[in-house]
Design a protein around this motif. Structure first.
Motif, PDB file in Angstrom:
ATOM      1  N   MET A   1      34.197  34.625  31.040  1.00 50.42           N
ATOM      2  CA  MET A   1      34.334  35.598  32.107  1.00 50.42           C
ATOM      3  C   MET A   1      33.731  36.928  31.647  1.00 50.42           C
ATOM      4  N   LYS A   2      33.121  37.595  32.574  1.00 45.94           N
ATOM      5  CA  LYS A   2      32.427  38.828  32.222  1.00 45.94           C
ATOM      6  C   LYS A   2      33.369  40.037  32.303  1.00 45.94           C
ATOM      7  N   PRO A   3      33.102  41.060  31.508  1.00 40.85           N
ATOM      8  CA  PRO A   3      33.881  42.289  31.602  1.00 40.85           C
ATOM      9  C   PRO A   3      33.445  43.085  32.835  1.00 40.85           C
ATOM     10  N   VAL A   4      34.416  43.654  33.533  1.00 39.42           N
ATOM     11  CA  VAL A   4      34.145  44.413  34.758  1.00 39.42           C
ATOM     12  C   VAL A   4      34.889  45.743  34.663  1.00 39.42           C
ATOM     13  N   THR A   5      34.183  46.834  34.892  1.00 35.88           N
ATOM     14  CA  THR A   5      34.819  48.150  34.886  1.00 35.88           C
ATOM     15  C   THR A   5      35.445  48.423  36.253  1.00 35.88           C
ATOM     16  N   ARG A   6      36.300  49.413  36.312  1.00 35.89           N
ATOM     17  CA  ARG A   6      36.893  49.813  37.597  1.00 35.89           C
ATOM     18  C   ARG A   6      35.818  50.274  38.585  1.00 35.89           C
ATOM     19  N   GLN A   7      34.766  50.908  38.067  1.00 39.77           N
ATOM     20  CA  GLN A   7      33.673  51.364  38.935  1.00 39.77           C
ATOM     21  C   GLN A   7      32.919  50.174  39.535  1.00 39.77           C
ATOM     22  N   GLN A   8      32.684  49.144  38.728  1.00 45.61           N
ATOM     23  CA  GLN A   8      32.014  47.944  39.239  1.00 45.61           C
ATOM     24  C   GLN A   8      32.898  47.235  40.259  1.00 45.61           C
ATOM     25  N   LEU A   9      34.174  47.155  39.974  1.00 44.44           N
ATOM     26  CA  LEU A   9      35.118  46.539  40.901  1.00 44.44           C
ATOM     27  C   LEU A   9      35.135  47.293  42.231  1.00 44.44           C
ATOM     28  N   ALA A  10      35.142  48.606  42.165  1.00 45.20           N
ATOM     29  CA  ALA A  10      35.207  49.437  43.374  1.00 45.20           C
ATOM     30  C   ALA A  10      34.030  49.187  44.324  1.00 45.20           C
ATOM     31  N   LEU A  11      32.884  48.801  43.781  1.00 44.37           N
ATOM     32  CA  LEU A  11      31.709  48.530  44.620  1.00 44.37           C
ATOM     33  C   LEU A  11      31.803  47.196  45.355  1.00 44.37           C
ATOM     34  N   ARG A  12      32.735  46.345  44.955  1.00 43.27           N
ATOM     35  CA  ARG A  12      32.897  45.036  45.604  1.00 43.27           C
ATOM     36  C   ARG A  12      34.072  45.104  46.579  1.00 43.27           C
ATOM     37  N   ASN A  13      33.997  46.079  47.463  1.00 49.02           N
ATOM     38  CA  ASN A  13      35.087  46.374  48.394  1.00 49.02           C
ATOM     39  C   ASN A  13      34.870  45.828  49.800  1.00 49.02           C
ATOM     40  N   GLY A  14      33.813  45.050  49.974  1.00 48.14           N
ATOM     41  CA  GLY A  14      33.516  44.506  51.295  1.00 48.14           C
ATOM     42  C   GLY A  14      32.625  45.401  52.129  1.00 48.14           C
ATOM     43  N   GLN A  15      32.257  46.552  51.589  1.00 46.86           N
ATOM     44  CA  GLN A  15      31.416  47.503  52.311  1.00 46.86           C
ATOM     45  C   GLN A  15      30.108  47.791  51.571  1.00 46.86           C
TER      46      GLN A  15
END
Length: 77
Positions: A1-15
């Motif tokens: 599994m890859k490491p994901v930052t909070r900033q990267q996660l925030a971009l996968r918000n459906g928008q």
């Protein structure tokens, strides 16, 4: 599994990006194909963030995450 930052996660918000991700207990789940997460929203919960604390108020248990593919783990920058 890859490491994901909070900033990267925030971009996968459906928008912002086509993928819809959520985090729970440090694991990132891809909920893109779930009809319940259409447009990045599931009831009062928003994708692109850590939902660990919010699950305490949900009508289901963490077993629900078994339905989704774990794709990474949340890291702090």
């Amino acid at each position: 599994m890859k490491p994901v930052t909070r900033q990267q996660l925030a971009l996968r918000n459906g928008q912002d990006k086509p993928e819809i991700w959520i985090a729970y207990k440090g694991t990132i789940y891809d909920v893109t194909k779930s009809r319940l997460w259409k447009n990045g929203k599931h009831y009062e919960h928003w994708a692109g963030q850590d939902l660990t604390e919010e699950l305490k108020d949900a009508p289901h248990t963490e077993e629900v995450f078994k339905r989704f593919k774990a794709i990474g783990h949340l890291i702090e920058p």
